[in-house]
Design a protein around this motif. Structure first.
Motif, short mmCIF file in Angstrom:
data_model
loop_
_atom_site.label_atom_id
_atom_site.label_comp_id
_atom_site.label_asym_id
_atom_site.label_seq_id
_atom_site.Cartn_x
_atom_site.Cartn_y
_atom_site.Cartn_z
N UNK A 169 0.83 -1.21 0.00
CA UNK A 169 0.00 0.00 0.00
C UNK A 169 0.86 1.26 0.00
N UNK A 170 1.82 1.32 0.91
CA UNK A 170 2.74 2.46 0.99
C UNK A 170 4.11 1.95 1.40
N UNK A 171 5.12 2.72 1.02
CA UNK A 171 6.48 2.36 1.44
C UNK A 171 7.31 3.64 1.57
N UNK A 172 8.01 3.76 2.68
CA UNK A 172 8.87 4.91 2.90
C UNK A 172 10.21 4.73 2.21
N UNK A 173 10.80 5.84 1.80
CA UNK A 173 12.14 5.82 1.21
C UNK A 173 13.14 6.16 2.30
N UNK A 174 14.04 5.24 2.55
CA UNK A 174 15.07 5.38 3.59
C UNK A 174 16.36 5.90 2.96
N UNK A 175 17.25 6.41 3.81
CA UNK A 175 18.58 6.77 3.34
C UNK A 175 19.29 5.60 2.70
N UNK A 176 19.01 4.40 3.19
CA UNK A 176 19.58 3.19 2.60
C UNK A 176 19.22 3.08 1.13
N UNK B 83 14.57 -2.47 -3.88
CA UNK B 83 14.77 -1.74 -2.64
C UNK B 83 13.48 -1.69 -1.83
N UNK B 84 13.58 -1.08 -0.64
CA UNK B 84 12.39 -0.77 0.13
C UNK B 84 12.13 -1.69 1.30
N UNK B 85 12.17 -1.11 2.53
CA UNK B 85 11.90 -1.92 3.72
C UNK B 85 10.95 -1.24 4.72
N UNK B 86 10.49 -0.03 4.44
CA UNK B 86 9.56 0.66 5.34
C UNK B 86 8.15 0.44 4.81
N UNK B 87 7.61 -0.74 5.02
CA UNK B 87 6.50 -1.28 4.23
C UNK B 87 5.20 -1.38 5.02
N UNK B 88 4.13 -0.90 4.40
CA UNK B 88 2.76 -1.16 4.84
C UNK B 88 2.04 -1.89 3.71
N UNK B 89 1.40 -2.99 4.03
CA UNK B 89 0.69 -3.74 3.00
C UNK B 89 -0.52 -4.46 3.56
N UNK B 90 -1.25 -5.09 2.69
CA UNK B 90 -2.43 -5.86 3.07
C UNK B 90 -2.19 -7.32 2.72
N UNK B 91 -2.47 -8.21 3.66
CA UNK B 91 -2.28 -9.64 3.42
C UNK B 91 -3.26 -10.10 2.34
N UNK B 92 -2.72 -10.67 1.29
CA UNK B 92 -3.56 -11.20 0.21
C UNK B 92 -3.62 -12.72 0.26
N UNK B 93 -2.48 -13.36 0.50
CA UNK B 93 -2.46 -14.82 0.50
C UNK B 93 -1.51 -15.32 1.58
N UNK C 81 -6.29 -13.01 5.14
CA UNK C 81 -6.50 -12.08 4.03
C UNK C 81 -7.27 -10.84 4.47
N UNK C 82 -6.78 -9.68 4.03
CA UNK C 82 -7.41 -8.42 4.37
C UNK C 82 -6.77 -7.70 5.53
N UNK C 83 -5.92 -8.39 6.31
CA UNK C 83 -5.23 -7.72 7.42
C UNK C 83 -4.23 -6.71 6.88
N UNK D 24 7.50 -11.69 10.76
CA UNK D 24 7.96 -10.33 10.50
C UNK D 24 6.82 -9.37 10.23
N UNK D 25 5.60 -9.78 10.55
CA UNK D 25 4.43 -8.94 10.29
C UNK D 25 3.74 -8.57 11.59
N UNK D 26 3.30 -7.31 11.67
CA UNK D 26 2.49 -6.83 12.79
C UNK D 26 1.26 -6.12 12.23
N UNK D 27 0.11 -6.36 12.81
CA UNK D 27 -1.11 -5.71 12.35
C UNK D 27 -1.07 -4.22 12.70
N UNK D 28 -1.61 -3.42 11.79
CA UNK D 28 -1.66 -1.97 11.96
C UNK D 28 -3.04 -1.58 12.48
N UNK D 29 -3.12 -0.81 13.56
CA UNK D 29 -4.42 -0.37 14.07
C UNK D 29 -5.19 0.44 13.02
#
Length: 339
Positions: free
Chosen positions: A32-39, A57-67, A77-79, A127-132
């Motif tokens: 869904x969104x990803x931050x750009x780090x200095x890395x 690249x990219x490790x500052x990640x927000x996403x939705x579980x699809x499978x 799914x949907x988390x 490595x996943x945590x649900x977002x409020x």
């Protein structure tokens, strides 16, 4: 799926790749969104150590579980989730001590293995945590960089009333200042860029010092009411700044190196010993830091506006990355949004 690949320094391109199939202990995320780090910037310019091309690249990640994989039980799914990017072995001395952030075989999504500059990514369930629900997708993309700051503050053992200096007003330094302030510390931020100092004053309401001015140490004493700070966080990754850090710390104080300099540092040993310096480094973050940051974001103590000042579209940013990201001197935290 559409994927943006850093093929080599100063070379990015889009490529169609097969959508990942999750392993038993993985879940495929729709990003869904990803931050750009200095890395991500250093990798593009060829200045990221321990890095191999080509890489997504990219490790500052927000996403939705699809499978989710067949063994996954904590996500469905949907988390909506945030990614803790450090994969770890769980068996080395560091892991068994709870320091998964410095696992002997640590690997980061987007650095050592492909990351989130892609429409989909398979990620280990642990490595996943649900977002409020109360947090936006942009706020969720800011969670991981805030955890780097939170881990550093935890390493520095900051408490209410401490005099804390943060040297370096980039995203991680901003987070350190905000979290130390939330702990009740008296915080001052030093940097050489006035626009960053202005942002700090406006967003955090803490005092700032221009580190390039004459009698830098004297100005710090004024800012702290006649004394030097008891805790200094250096977030610059600059050899001169890191070498000088012990000189701008009070006797008996603590120095935390958060920024990384690739090479040898030289610190004046008589000063180091005279002050009985406690020297610490801070690397990555742990699940405890993620839970803490999420709670601070939910409470409003932290806010995405502290970091986020640029928004990009995934479908086009690969064509203007050098100009709009690397070459933007006013960039603090850019967030890539996906359709």
């Amino acid at each position: 799926m559409k994927t943006l690949i850093c093929n080599k320094p100063f070379n990015m391109s889009y490529e169609d790749r097969p959508k990942p199939i999750p392993g038993a202990d993985e879940a495929v995320l729709k990003i869904r969104t990803i931050g750009i780090c200095g890395t991500d910037i250093h990798a593009y310019t060829g200045k990221q150590p321990f890095f191999n091309y080509s890489r997504v690249l990219g490790h500052e990640i927000c996403g939705v579980v699809e499978e989710p994989g067949v063994s996954c039980g904590s996500v469905k799914p949907g988390d909506r989730v945030v990614v803790m990017p450090v994969t770890y072995c769980g068996e080395c001395v560091a892991c068994k001590a709870g320091k998964t952030n410095c696992c002997e075989s640590a690997s980061l999504y987007g650095v050592h293995q492909d990351g989130g500059f892609s429409e989909y990514l398979a990620v280990k369930e642990r490595n996943l945590l649900k977002v409020p629900e109360s947090l936006s997708d942009v706020a969720a993309a800011c969670i991981e960089p805030f955890t780097i700051s939170a881990h550093a503050v935890r390493r520095g053992n900051v408490n209410g009333g401490d005099a804390v200096l943060v040297v370096g007003a980039g995203p991680i330094g901003i987070g350190v200042a905000a979290i130390a302030k939330a702990k009740g510390a008296r915080v001052v931020v030093a940097d050489v860029r006035q626009s960053r100092l202005d942002h700090i004053k406006t967003s955090l309401g803490v005092e700032t010092v221009d580190a390039s001015q004459d009698d830098y140490e004297g100005h710090l004493k004024v800012a702290f009411g006649g004394q030097l700070p008891g805790v200094v966080f250096d977030v610059t990754g600059s050899k001169p700044a890191m070498s000088n850090a012990v000189n701008i710390m009070a006797a008996g104080g603590t120095l935390v190196f958060v920024g990384l300099y690739i090479g040898d540092l030289q610190i004046d040993d008589p000063t180091f010993h005279r002050k009985e310096t406690t020297l610490l480094s801070s690397r990555n973050s742990t699940i405890e830091d993620f839970h803490y940051v999420i709670s601070l974001l939910e409470s409003g103590v932290l806010h995405e506006r502290f970091l986020h000042n640029r928004t990009y579209d995934f479908d086009t940013i690969g064509h203007s990355y050098e100009q709009d990201v690397v070459g933007d001197g006013e960039l603090i935290k850019g967030i890539i949004q996906f359709k």
